[in-house]
Structures are given as structure tokens and as C-alpha cells.
Design an enzyme around this catalytic site. Sequence first.
Site, short mmCIF file in Angstrom:
data_model
loop_
_atom_site.label_atom_id
_atom_site.label_comp_id
_atom_site.label_asym_id
_atom_site.label_seq_id
_atom_site.Cartn_x
_atom_site.Cartn_y
_atom_site.Cartn_z
N ASP A 89 0.87 -1.17 0.00
CA ASP A 89 0.00 0.00 0.00
C ASP A 89 0.91 1.23 0.00
O ASP A 89 2.13 1.12 0.18
CB ASP A 89 -0.96 -0.04 1.20
N CYS A 274 -14.89 -22.49 19.55
CA CYS A 274 -14.10 -22.63 18.34
C CYS A 274 -13.24 -23.88 18.45
O CYS A 274 -12.87 -24.26 19.57
CB CYS A 274 -13.21 -21.38 18.21
N CYS A 276 -10.28 -24.26 16.52
CA CYS A 276 -8.98 -24.03 15.90
C CYS A 276 -7.89 -24.56 16.85
O CYS A 276 -8.16 -24.81 18.02
CB CYS A 276 -8.78 -22.55 15.58
N CYS A 279 -7.75 -22.59 20.23
CA CYS A 279 -8.90 -22.78 21.12
C CYS A 279 -9.00 -24.24 21.59
O CYS A 279 -9.62 -24.51 22.62
CB CYS A 279 -10.18 -22.35 20.44
N1 GUN Z 1 -6.42 1.21 3.20
C1 GUN Z 1 -7.67 1.29 3.66
N2 GUN Z 1 -8.41 2.11 2.87
C2 GUN Z 1 -7.59 2.54 1.90
C3 GUN Z 1 -7.77 3.43 0.77
O1 GUN Z 1 -8.84 3.96 0.52
N3 GUN Z 1 -6.67 3.63 -0.03
C4 GUN Z 1 -5.46 3.02 0.23
N4 GUN Z 1 -4.46 3.24 -0.61
N5 GUN Z 1 -5.29 2.20 1.28
C5 GUN Z 1 -6.34 1.97 2.10
ZN ZN Z 2 -10.13 -20.48 17.79
#
Ligand code: GUN
Ligand code: ZN
Length: 648
Positions: A89, A274, A276, A279
Site C-alpha cells: 500500500d 471454536c 482451531c 482454542c
Molecule cells: N487502506 C484502507 N483504505 C484505503 C484506501 O482507501 N486507499 C489506500 N491506498 N489504502 C487503504
Molecule cells: Zn479459535
Amino acid sequence: MVFEIKARDAAGRLGKFSTPHGTITTPALLPVINPNKLLISPQELQQQFGIEILITNSYIIYKDSNLHQHALENGLHHLLNFSGPIMTDSGAFQSYVYGSVSIDPLEIVRFQHDIGSDIGTILDIFSKPDQTKGEARAAVQETIKRAKMSVSEKKEMLLALPIQGALYPDLRTLCAQKMSQLDAGVFPIGGVVPLMEGQRYADLVHVILAAKQGLDPSKPVHLFGAGHPLLFPLAVALGCDLFDSASYAKFAQDNRLLFSWGTEHLSNLTELPCSCPICSKYSVEELLQETPMSRTQLLAKHNLYVCQAEIRHIRTAITRGNLWELVEQRAIQNPYLFNAVHQLKKTSYFKWLEQQESITKDAALKYSGTFTIYQPLLRRLNHRLLTHYTPPSQNALILPPTQSPYFKRYQNEIQAILQKDPTTTILMNSPMGPVPLELDEMYPYAQSEFPENPDGETRLITKKFIQKFIKHHHFNEINLIDVLLKHNDLTNIITLLDIRRVAAVADMQFGKGYGKILLQPPVEILKSKKTGKIRRVLSKNHHVLSMRAQDGLFTLKIAGGTALHKNCSPPFLRVVVDDEASPFVQEGKSVFSKFVVSCDPNLRPYDECLIVDQNDTLLAVGRCLLTAQEMQSFTVGVAVKTREHISV
Ligand code: GUN
Ligand code: ZN
């Protein structure tokens, strides 16, 4: 970038997405990795949790001089010690949280490329749900501008181009259309974290649908910041393919456990509901006695196990064709999600959802609550009962509801009445709506499980529809009591019923009157010796149709295809292939999406179709695997499975 659909249900896709560091199966969850604090190591994520792809934040790496240098020198995959695909991101979310970020939008794209990210993200402008339309429009315009500039900087890296537009559907659709014209690898839907935090799932539905309606369907769609399993089934059913989760870690830090039905605080639990590995090994008391660090780690693992199990649940539902059922089951467990699912009853969404919906499914259609009657497949069928179906006559006998198979209980009465008047229309007043006798073996009428007494809303909808159906076809209702019970000359009645069934199913499948085109006399109907069900239909001594035992729908044979092709003009039922592909189709090879020039917009997944060349010469008949829009957008994968070709 290659994204290929392997199976589908609702608008959900089970796909394969290839990246430079490997191919992943979608729907997929990308755990968010903070390179400064690794809660669970990437190797463990891969080996213990079946995680195939990670997401991390390039902005955090960029800002930290040690991480920055390490990533540039040795690459992102070395930094995280992970050999699979990694998405990054851009810092847009930090910009939303902190007000701004000090980074150049192109610099961060170049940086993501230089550290070897598989999928980079542009520095989009986060559009907040409370924005005015002017503010949201400005955010969209700036995001599109940055997307255009970033595409030139991305080189071979796949680029995620987020769809913004706050709560304005027209802006979301416009943004999606504009982004679809650019060289994108993934389309994330952005600006939705505040909606999820506020459990505003109904708003989320409007946002997803507005974006999807403008998007090129051949690329995966990511729902940015969605990490709660509660949302996964609905989001997938609306066409989201990827999710990223920081929630598994964030919730764990707060001693909260994720479940498919919601969130539970550890201190509110007496036992762990749960199974898993975490748990199964620890009790609530034992978890509470752990150090905060160790407890966070254990709860994060539980959270990931639950998320991954839900993803597997969804993939199974897509393969079997009961994703709507899963969506509805989840909705019953959470009132906010319930509101969201019920947004889909709106007629304005029906057109798009219906276009995505397959003609048939492997799983029976099971009633799971008030939404079932609104499922696109049932709404489509009721619509076709008005537009495709021709009743044998205006005299209609409407039988009271019973369990499916509907007409079995009334066999004697039906035979008697048809002897008196063979043209009588016989209808079952089923909990799904009216079912004509001729269609009682067709999917989903025979492959359904409805209670005799569903909820009031379903009963009301069904009652209203049957009234509309009676009015539309100008039926005179006749009374069962008037019927004389006589049983002679049954063979004629059965033959008559068979012909009525073949014509009615063909009309429902292909369109009003097409049954007649396919049934030119002499007609011969061949049945299975074992089940007594219709198998093959011959017209003028040619095999035109075969009826599938599992769903009572027809597969088109080449003789049937030829008859339809001769009698109806393009684009009806056609998939037009490029001249380059014609010789392969003529050898019986399947049609790849990249060779589809155009097609009938009314074709649905699993519809039978005519494969023609650009001069409308019939080459073969086959079965569509994708929606009409997908067949024309995808550049990889099979669009039509060829069933039978014309010998040349
Ligand atoms: N992470 C959560 N929402 C967003 C978004 O709208 N844009 C970007 N780039 N990252 C995010
Ligand atoms: Zn669990």
C-alpha cells in the site's frame, strides 16, 4: 497479470491470480504485515495458515531509514523473508488517519517498483463517507490524475488503482469506468474503513455495487481494509476477490476474538466456541494468564484461523453454487449485516445481479430466510414465467402447495383432468411461486428445499406474484372438484405432457416460442428406462436437445443449434469468434475469451450458445462459462466450452 475464473456463483468468483512471485487462489485474504513488529512470521503464515499473499505498507518502509535501505538493497521479499507474492500500500490510509503524508505520489510508486513489490498501489485520495459531493468529486479527480501518471512509472509491476467516491454511487461508477481504461492489475475499493468500523454494511453494499457496475470484470477487486470474516461472504457474493486484514492483529491486541458471526471479548467468554488449534489447546483462563504479548499472538492466530476457514467456506459455496445461502445464514446472525443483505431486494440492483447469476447450480436451492425469494435466480425465473412461458390454455388448475417433487402427490388428479381437457394449464402454487407442470423437473423447482410455511414476507411476495401471473396470462381458474376421475388412454396424455414439458423448458431457457422452432414434427422423445425421465429430443429425425438429469435443463445439440441459428437473427444466442479462432472451434476446441469478438448480452453463465464466425456462419454449439460482459473483457481463460461442432 493473469486473472482467470475457475468457478462462479452469484457475482462471486473463484479465480487464479498470477503475479511475478506465484499464483494465488481467490477469494484470498492478505494479512497486513508491519515490518516493525512481526506478530506471526511470514513462514508461519504460509505453512500453518495457508496464506499465499501478504500486504505491507511501502510508506512505513520508505520512512524508516533502516527498512528503506534494506528493501532497496535486498528487495522487499528479503526484508519480509517471504517468497510468495507481496502487495504494497502507498500511505494513502496514513494520509487519511494523520491528515497528510509527506511523500510525492510518483516517488512512492517508483519506490514500490524498486523494492520489488508484486502489486504496488498509487497514492490515492481517501474519500471519507461524510464528504460533500464536491469534495468527493475532487478526491476522485485527483486520484484518477495520479493513476494516469503512476501507470507510466510502474514498469512491469502490477498496479492497484483504488476506486474512491465516498457515498456517491455515480462518482464510484465514474471512477471505476475511468480506472478501467488504464493498465491496472487490481481494483481496490477504497475509503470504506469508516463504514466497516461503524458497521455501516448497508452503505458498504451500495458502494461495492456502484463500483462493480463500472469496473472491467477481468481484473480482481480488492476491498481495502476489510478483515472481519463477517463481511467476507457478502462481499464475495457482490464480486470482491481480495481482502486485507490488520484486524486479526488489531482485535487480538484488544483481547477480542473474531468469529464468522461477529466479535467476542475474551473476558466475556467462559468457554471458547471454536475448534482451531489455539482454542483446542487453551482455555479462557489459560489465555488470560498468558503475558499480554503472548496472548495477543495466540488470539491473532485464532483470528487468522477463523478468517481462513471462512474463506474456504466461501470457496466451497462458490463451487457448489450456494453462496447466497451462506450469505443469508451469516446475515441472520448479525443485524447490521442483515440490513446490508436486505438492500439487495431493491429492484435497481436486480438487473446487474441477474446478469452475474448462473442458469444452473450443483447445489439445491435451499430456503434460508426472507431473502431467498429475492435471490436473482428466482426473480429471473418468475420474470421468465411472464415473458418466456406460454400456457397451453387459459383454463388453469391451480393446485395447493405441497412438498417437491410438486406434482407427484397429484398424479391421478392431473391425469384425470388432462383426459377431460388436454389443454388445461396445471400450476402448483409453490412457496417459490407458481410452477407449471411442464417445468417441475427444471432447476431449481425439483432441486429445492422450501418449508411448506415460509415466513410472512415470502408468502406475501409469492401470493402477489401468482396474482400477477394469473392476470398476465388471463387465466380462468378451474376447480379440481369438477374433474371426473377416469383413467383410460394414459399413453396419449403422457406423450402430450412430454411435448408440453420440452416446449416449456426450451422456452424458459431460450425465449418465448423457441421450443416450437426446436420441435418441428415429427418429434420423438426418448426417455431413460431407469428413471422414466426425458433424455433426448429428436425433431425431423435429428437429435436437437438432451435433457440433463441433474437440473432438467437442455443441452443444445448441433441440429438444435442449426434450427435456432436459421430462425433467429444475431446477436441472439451468439458468441462471435475471431477468424483466427474459427479453425480451432471447427475442430471442437473450446473458445478462449481473447477470441470472443462480441456476444448476445443476454447470455448468462452456463447458458447454451451458438458459436459463430464474424460472417455469422455457425461453427459449433457450446456452454458459456462466463457472463456476457466477462466473455468480452477477459483475455485469458475459457469463455465457452464447445459441445459439438459442425463437421467441415
Ligand atoms: N487502506 C484502507 N483504505 C484505503 C484506501 O482507501 N486507499 C489506500 N491506498 N489504502 C487503504
Ligand atoms: Zn479459535
